[in-house]
Design an enzyme around this catalytic site. Structure first.
Site, PDB file in Angstrom:
ATOM      1  N   PHE A   1       0.819  -1.220   0.000  1.00 28.19           N
ATOM      2  CA  PHE A   1       0.000   0.000   0.000  1.00 28.19           C
ATOM      3  C   PHE A   1       0.858   1.278   0.000  1.00 28.19           C
TER       4      PHE A   1
ATOM      5  N   ASP B   1      10.223  -6.754  -3.759  1.00 32.34           N
ATOM      6  CA  ASP B   1       9.011  -7.147  -3.042  1.00 32.34           C
ATOM      7  C   ASP B   1       8.780  -8.642  -3.232  1.00 32.34           C
TER       8      ASP B   1
ATOM      9  N   LEU C   1       5.950 -10.120  -2.967  1.00 31.08           N
ATOM     10  CA  LEU C   1       4.558 -10.361  -3.403  1.00 31.08           C
ATOM     11  C   LEU C   1       3.893 -11.395  -2.495  1.00 31.08           C
TER      12      LEU C   1
ATOM     13  N   ALA D   1       9.020  -2.721   3.305  1.00 26.39           N
ATOM     14  CA  ALA D   1       8.520  -4.103   3.352  1.00 26.39           C
ATOM     15  C   ALA D   1       8.308  -4.560   4.795  1.00 26.39           C
TER      16      ALA D   1
ATOM     17  N   THR E   1       6.286   2.724  12.610  1.00 21.85           N
ATOM     18  CA  THR E   1       4.909   3.010  13.004  1.00 21.85           C
ATOM     19  C   THR E   1       4.853   3.651  14.386  1.00 21.85           C
ATOM     20  N   ASP E   2       3.775   4.394  14.638  1.00 19.57           N
ATOM     21  CA  ASP E   2       3.573   4.957  15.981  1.00 19.57           C
ATOM     22  C   ASP E   2       3.219   3.875  17.005  1.00 19.57           C
ATOM     23  N   GLU E   3       2.881   2.672  16.514  1.00 19.13           N
ATOM     24  CA  GLU E   3       2.472   1.614  17.456  1.00 19.13           C
ATOM     25  C   GLU E   3       3.607   1.148  18.355  1.00 19.13           C
TER      26      GLU E   3
ATOM     27  N   TYR F   1       2.891  -7.717  16.026  1.00 18.25           N
ATOM     28  CA  TYR F   1       3.278  -6.793  14.936  1.00 18.25           C
ATOM     29  C   TYR F   1       4.100  -5.628  15.478  1.00 18.25           C
TER      30      TYR F   1
ATOM     31  N   THR G   1       7.579  -6.444  16.784  1.00 19.98           N
ATOM     32  CA  THR G   1       8.616  -6.700  15.770  1.00 19.98           C
ATOM     33  C   THR G   1       9.038  -5.395  15.098  1.00 19.98           C
ATOM     34  N   LYS G   2       8.112  -4.451  14.942  1.00 14.85           N
ATOM     35  CA  LYS G   2       8.499  -3.141  14.393  1.00 14.85           C
ATOM     36  C   LYS G   2       9.418  -2.416  15.383  1.00 14.85           C
TER      37      LYS G   2
ATOM     38  N   TYR H   1     -14.896  -3.090  15.883  1.00 18.39           N
ATOM     39  CA  TYR H   1     -14.400  -3.899  16.998  1.00 18.39           C
ATOM     40  C   TYR H   1     -14.803  -3.255  18.329  1.00 18.39           C
TER      41      TYR H   1
ATOM     42  N   ARG I   1     -10.584  -6.903  19.224  1.00 19.03           N
ATOM     43  CA  ARG I   1      -9.235  -7.434  18.983  1.00 19.03           C
ATOM     44  C   ARG I   1      -8.545  -7.622  20.344  1.00 19.03           C
TER      45      ARG I   1
HETATM   46  P1  NAD Z   1       1.421  -3.690   3.217  1.00 23.22           P
HETATM   47  O1  NAD Z   1       1.136  -4.913   4.008  1.00 23.22           O
HETATM   48  O2  NAD Z   1       0.352  -3.095   2.383  1.00 23.22           O
HETATM   49  O3  NAD Z   1       2.667  -3.973   2.225  1.00 23.22           O
HETATM   50  C1  NAD Z   1       3.784  -4.673   2.635  1.00 23.22           C
HETATM   51  C2  NAD Z   1       4.583  -5.065   1.392  1.00 23.22           C
HETATM   52  O4  NAD Z   1       5.785  -5.749   1.820  1.00 23.22           O
HETATM   53  C3  NAD Z   1       3.842  -6.028   0.451  1.00 23.22           C
HETATM   54  O5  NAD Z   1       3.979  -5.617  -0.890  1.00 23.22           O
HETATM   55  C4  NAD Z   1       4.539  -7.370   0.674  1.00 23.22           C
HETATM   56  O6  NAD Z   1       4.519  -8.212  -0.455  1.00 23.22           O
HETATM   57  C5  NAD Z   1       5.946  -6.915   1.034  1.00 23.22           C
HETATM   58  N1  NAD Z   1       6.679  -7.925   1.822  1.00 23.22           N
HETATM   59  C6  NAD Z   1       6.255  -8.567   2.932  1.00 23.22           C
HETATM   60  N2  NAD Z   1       7.190  -9.432   3.368  1.00 23.22           N
HETATM   61  C7  NAD Z   1       8.253  -9.298   2.523  1.00 23.22           C
HETATM   62  C8  NAD Z   1       9.528  -9.902   2.463  1.00 23.22           C
HETATM   63  N3  NAD Z   1       9.912 -10.846   3.354  1.00 23.22           N
HETATM   64  N4  NAD Z   1      10.372  -9.524   1.480  1.00 23.22           N
HETATM   65  C9  NAD Z   1      10.003  -8.587   0.561  1.00 23.22           C
HETATM   66  N5  NAD Z   1       8.800  -7.997   0.573  1.00 23.22           N
HETATM   67  C10 NAD Z   1       7.930  -8.336   1.542  1.00 23.22           C
HETATM   68  O7  NAD Z   1       2.001  -2.641   4.249  1.00 23.22           O
HETATM   69  P2  NAD Z   1       1.845  -1.052   4.305  1.00 23.22           P
HETATM   70  O8  NAD Z   1       0.596  -0.703   5.013  1.00 23.22           O
HETATM   71  O9  NAD Z   1       2.107  -0.497   2.967  1.00 23.22           O
HETATM   72  O10 NAD Z   1       3.055  -0.694   5.280  1.00 23.22           O
HETATM   73  C11 NAD Z   1       4.348  -0.403   4.751  1.00 23.22           C
HETATM   74  C12 NAD Z   1       5.276  -0.031   5.886  1.00 23.22           C
HETATM   75  O11 NAD Z   1       4.763   1.111   6.573  1.00 23.22           O
HETATM   76  C13 NAD Z   1       5.432  -1.128   6.947  1.00 23.22           C
HETATM   77  O12 NAD Z   1       6.770  -1.134   7.378  1.00 23.22           O
HETATM   78  C14 NAD Z   1       4.510  -0.669   8.079  1.00 23.22           C
HETATM   79  O13 NAD Z   1       4.972  -1.142   9.320  1.00 23.22           O
HETATM   80  C15 NAD Z   1       4.651   0.834   7.959  1.00 23.22           C
HETATM   81  N6  NAD Z   1       3.513   1.650   8.451  1.00 23.22           N
HETATM   82  C16 NAD Z   1       2.258   1.386   7.990  1.00 23.22           C
HETATM   83  C17 NAD Z   1       1.217   2.225   8.400  1.00 23.22           C
HETATM   84  C18 NAD Z   1      -0.199   2.012   7.889  1.00 23.22           C
HETATM   85  O14 NAD Z   1      -1.101   2.702   8.344  1.00 23.22           O
HETATM   86  N7  NAD Z   1      -0.439   1.115   6.940  1.00 23.22           N
HETATM   87  C19 NAD Z   1       1.464   3.274   9.277  1.00 23.22           C
HETATM   88  C20 NAD Z   1       2.768   3.488   9.739  1.00 23.22           C
HETATM   89  C21 NAD Z   1       3.789   2.668   9.302  1.00 23.22           C
HETATM   90  O1  DAU Z   2      -0.732   3.243  13.602  1.00 27.66           O
HETATM   91  C1  DAU Z   2      -0.068   2.743  12.477  1.00 27.66           C
HETATM   92  C2  DAU Z   2      -0.561   1.340  12.170  1.00 27.66           C
HETATM   93  O2  DAU Z   2      -1.864   1.489  11.616  1.00 27.66           O
HETATM   94  C3  DAU Z   2       0.350   0.587  11.207  1.00 27.66           C
HETATM   95  O3  DAU Z   2       1.587   0.366  11.839  1.00 27.66           O
HETATM   96  C4  DAU Z   2      -0.264  -0.751  10.787  1.00 27.66           C
HETATM   97  O4  DAU Z   2       0.540  -1.370   9.806  1.00 27.66           O
HETATM   98  C5  DAU Z   2      -1.645  -0.482  10.220  1.00 27.66           C
HETATM   99  O5  DAU Z   2      -2.273  -1.709   9.897  1.00 27.66           O
HETATM  100  C6  DAU Z   2      -2.488   0.287  11.235  1.00 27.66           C
HETATM  101  O6  DAU Z   2      -2.746  -0.536  12.398  1.00 27.66           O
HETATM  102  P1  DAU Z   2      -4.197  -0.596  13.083  1.00 27.66           P
HETATM  103  O7  DAU Z   2      -4.298  -1.868  13.820  1.00 27.66           O
HETATM  104  O8  DAU Z   2      -4.502   0.678  13.769  1.00 27.66           O
HETATM  105  O9  DAU Z   2      -5.086  -0.626  11.720  1.00 27.66           O
HETATM  106  P2  DAU Z   2      -6.396  -1.440  11.275  1.00 27.66           P
HETATM  107  O10 DAU Z   2      -6.765  -0.890   9.938  1.00 27.66           O
HETATM  108  O11 DAU Z   2      -6.233  -2.895  11.404  1.00 27.66           O
HETATM  109  O12 DAU Z   2      -7.473  -0.968  12.347  1.00 27.66           O
HETATM  110  C7  DAU Z   2      -7.739   0.409  12.593  1.00 27.66           C
HETATM  111  C8  DAU Z   2      -8.713   0.482  13.758  1.00 27.66           C
HETATM  112  O13 DAU Z   2      -9.989  -0.041  13.346  1.00 27.66           O
HETATM  113  C9  DAU Z   2      -8.301  -0.335  14.957  1.00 27.66           C
HETATM  114  O14 DAU Z   2      -8.714   0.345  16.151  1.00 27.66           O
HETATM  115  C10 DAU Z   2      -9.084  -1.647  14.810  1.00 27.66           C
HETATM  116  C11 DAU Z   2     -10.358  -1.174  14.172  1.00 27.66           C
HETATM  117  N1  DAU Z   2     -11.057  -2.117  13.259  1.00 27.66           N
HETATM  118  C12 DAU Z   2     -10.320  -2.740  12.291  1.00 27.66           C
HETATM  119  C13 DAU Z   2     -10.945  -3.590  11.397  1.00 27.66           C
HETATM  120  C14 DAU Z   2     -10.150  -4.302  10.318  1.00 27.66           C
HETATM  121  C15 DAU Z   2     -12.434  -2.287  13.356  1.00 27.66           C
HETATM  122  O15 DAU Z   2     -13.090  -1.686  14.245  1.00 27.66           O
HETATM  123  N2  DAU Z   2     -13.049  -3.126  12.472  1.00 27.66           N
HETATM  124  C16 DAU Z   2     -12.371  -3.787  11.482  1.00 27.66           C
HETATM  125  O16 DAU Z   2     -13.000  -4.517  10.697  1.00 27.66           O
END
Ligand code: NAD
Ligand code: DAU
Length: 331
Positions: free
Chosen positions: A11, A33, A35, A78, A120-122, A147, A150-151, A204, A270
């Protein structure tokens, strides 16, 4: 400049590659990647001619070494990224997020390559709903889930490699992203595609949990600001003052999609569900001069809803399997 983007079919990584091709045409981008279920090469289709794509695993030293040797900078997105999956099976999270980051750090150390680490802020755990404080770069690490732990582990590796080995690394911790190309397992795409399928959104617990939403384009413009102006060894928090409780987000989606605002269901919570995240991005704004562009969440959300409406062919193949996994989890 040659740039290696790990996780560029996910994403945020795919949106980063789009932005880079659009705004920095002088940069030669290679995507690495694996995939996994979360990666989709079709997310890079609009920029395929401008990018070299390599399918490979960041946890494999040989794959990583050759690509790092041939680049000037690594931007590392990744990861296994979904909390619910990490509660079901933590091992891929340990392997990719910890071991994969280790392999990249060793390679950038060997080859003297600049490295930016996406986190991530988590890693900071959660806040009470009424806590006036927000996360800052000084907040102690206190992750809750497999998750986020590990981050947090990978962040600590980066800090150690910067301090002990002089690796030219910067680190950013961002809040919750939304926008196009996000997997339908995540909160906003799940609810939008549920409504498109005539299914009620699923909240949730009580829906009171708060996330600090930022548009993915703003996250990525902040990453570019750090690449251009950030200081090696420093951590920058990325956020755009977008705190919203989950109930409000679902109500807004329902309203934007012409449904009654209470047409959702409460489902099993959750385990260990973090209550609230909130980012103080003062350092990024004042030291590096970054500002977000998507300051009205409702407008960004409306555009995201329209993207999912217009791009069913992109998300449809993942939808059924994702909902089957949620059914097994009771959510
Ligand atoms: P995502 O799950 O959409 O994408 C992860 C990508 O990494 C995928 O394309 C997957 O194929 C690839 N991947 C997974 N394992 C791999 C491996 N072993 N080798 C190579 N490629 C691999 O994740 P995202 O939401 O785009 O998050 C990207 C980064 O941003 C992550 O590090 C996540 O912790 C961080 N982040 C995400 C959010 C959020 O809200 N989504 C917020 C803050 C930080
Ligand atoms: O804060 C950054 C993080 O945000 C990233 O590090 C993660 O990669 C990303 O997945 C995201 O984590 P969250 O756990 O916050 O995101 P998620 O989209 O899973 O859920 C957002 C909120 O919504 C959380 O409070 C759980 C809730 N939720 C989620 C799902 C999937 C629901 O209430 N219903 C749902 O169906």
């Amino acid at each position: 400049m040659r740039m290696l983007v790990t996780g560029g079919a996910g994403f945020i990584g795919a949106n980063f590659v789009h932005q880079t091709v659009r705004e920095h045409p002088d940069v030669e981008v290679t995507v690495l990647d694996a995939l996994t279920y979360a990666g989709d090469e079709r997310s890079l289709a609009p920029v395929a001619d401008a990018v070299t794509f390599v399918r490979g695993d960041i946890a494999e030293a040989d794959v990583v070494d050759g690509l790092v040797a041939a680049t000037d900078v690594v931007v590392h997105f990744a990861a296994e990224s979904h909390n619910d999956n990490s509660l079901h099976d933590p091992w891929p999270f340990v392997r990719t997020n910890v071991l994969g980051t280790y392999q990249l750090l060793e390679a950038v150390r060997r080859h003297g390559v600049r490295y930016h680490h996406i986190s991530t802020d988590e890693v900071y755990g959660d806040l009470e709903l009424d806590d006036p404080e927000r996360f800052t770069p000084e907040t102690p690490y206190n992750p809750s889930s497999p998750y986020s732990s590990t981050k947090a582990s990978s962040d600590l590796l980066v800090r150690a490699w910067a301090r002990s080995f002089g690796v030219q690394a910067t680190l950013s911790n961002c809040s919750n992203n939304y926008g196009p190309y996000q997997h339908v397992e995540k909160f906003i795409p799940r609810q939008v595609t549920n409504v498109l399928d005539g299914v009620r959104p699923k909240l949730y617990g009580t829906g009171e949990n708060v996330r600090d939403w930022i548009h993915v384009e703003d996250h990525n413009s902040a990453v570019w600001t750090i690449l251009e102006k950030g200081r090696a060894g420093e951590t920058y928090l990325i956020g755009a003052d977008g705190e919203k409780d989950n109930r409000t987000v679902v109500e807004t989606i329902l309203e934007l999609m012409g449904q009654e605002p209470d047409a959702y269901d409460l489902v099993t919570d959750r385990p260990g569900h973090d209550l609230r995240y909130a980012i103080d991005a003062t350092k990024l704004r004042t030291e590096l001069g970054w500002e977000p562009r998507y300051t009205t969440f409702r407008d960004g959300l409306a555009a995201t809803v329209e993207w999912y409406r217009a791009n069913e062919a992109w998300w449809r193949p993942q939808k059924d399997a994702t909902e089957r996994r949620y059914t097994e989890l009771g959510r």
